[in-house]
Scaffold this motif. Structure first.
Motif, PDB file in Angstrom:
ATOM      1  N   HIS A  51      22.440  83.123 -42.428  1.00 18.45           N
ATOM      2  CA  HIS A  51      22.588  81.814 -41.799  1.00 18.45           C
ATOM      3  C   HIS A  51      22.968  81.974 -40.330  1.00 18.45           C
TER       4      HIS A  51
ATOM      5  N   HIS B 225      20.165  76.068 -39.976  1.00 12.67           N
ATOM      6  CA  HIS B 225      19.804  77.444 -40.324  1.00 12.67           C
ATOM      7  C   HIS B 225      18.423  77.691 -39.709  1.00 12.67           C
TER       8      HIS B 225
ATOM      9  N   PHE C 101      18.724  76.458 -47.058  1.00 15.30           N
ATOM     10  CA  PHE C 101      18.040  77.707 -46.737  1.00 15.30           C
ATOM     11  C   PHE C 101      18.871  78.930 -47.137  1.00 15.30           C
ATOM     12  N   CYS C 102      20.171  78.695 -47.431  1.00 17.29           N
ATOM     13  CA  CYS C 102      21.001  79.756 -48.012  1.00 17.29           C
ATOM     14  C   CYS C 102      20.957  79.686 -49.541  1.00 17.29           C
TER      15      CYS C 102
ATOM     16  N   CYS D 163      23.977  74.683 -47.540  1.00 18.03           N
ATOM     17  CA  CYS D 163      22.772  74.874 -46.737  1.00 18.03           C
ATOM     18  C   CYS D 163      21.587  75.225 -47.646  1.00 18.03           C
TER      19      CYS D 163
HETATM   20 ZN   LIG Z   1      21.990  78.621 -44.279  1.00 19.26          ZN
END
Ligand SMILES: [Zn+2]
Length: 183
Positions: free
Chosen positions: A67, A119, A25-26, A23
């Motif tokens: 998340h 996310h 955004f992680c 991911c």
């Molecule tokens: Zn994430």
């Protein structure tokens, strides 16, 4: 018939030169270089990322560190921090990007989502009178990348010029809560 207008439907897209495993955004906030990742500011539980597929210059996203797919899955502390960082992002935009208006929004669920990132993130899209979608106007990946880098400097300056503690508003409404962000 009114047309529903949702410029935040354009999602962050991965840079081809920099594939991300997992991911994005992680992964991005775990990296060392916030500027390289285009993270403009961070609070305790959220951060601000420039959209790689901007509708307009300054198109940013406020993203919780954890998340989660839906706001109902977030705790109060994260939600509060998210709202405060969104307000700080608006203030930074107005300070150094100076739009005529701003759209904010979230895509929740498969029928609303413009992309595949599950996310949660809140788009913050600066608008100018008479603007059109920035990408077809400028065109070309190179132009976009340069524009995003320039925008980064502006928005970063907007954050840097602000107080790192945002006023919590009317104290009569309740106890003032401390909120800080870093740039
Ligand atoms: Zn994430």
């Amino acid at each position: 018939m009114d047309r529903i207008y949702a410029p935040w439907r354009i999602e962050w897209v991965e840079r081809e030169s920099d594939p991300i495993d997992g991911c994005p955004f992680c992964v991005l906030p775990e990296r060392e270089d916030d500027r390289e990742s285009r993270i403009v500011a961070r609070s305790e539980r959220n951060y601000v990322l420039l959209n790689n597929a901007p509708y307009n210059p300054g198109h940013a996203m406020v993203i919780p560190n954890e998340h989660r797919e839906d706001p109902t899955d977030l705790g109060d502390a994260v939600l509060f921090d998210h709202a405060k960082l969104k307000a700080a992002t608006l203030a930074a935009l107005r300070r150094d990007v100076d739009p005529d208006g701003v759209n904010t929004g979230q895509n929740l669920g498969t029928s609303a989502a413009g992309g595949s990132v599950d996310h949660l993130h809140t788009h913050v899209v600066p608008r100018w009178d008479g603007d059109t979608n920035f990408m077809p106007v400028t065109g070309g990946t190179k132009v976009i990348v340069e524009a995003i880098d320039r925008t980064y400097e502006h928005l970063h300056a907007g954050f840097a010029a602000g107080d790192d503690v945002v006023d919590s508003g009317d104290a009569e409404a309740g106890e003032a809560v401390e909120f800080e962000f870093d740039v």
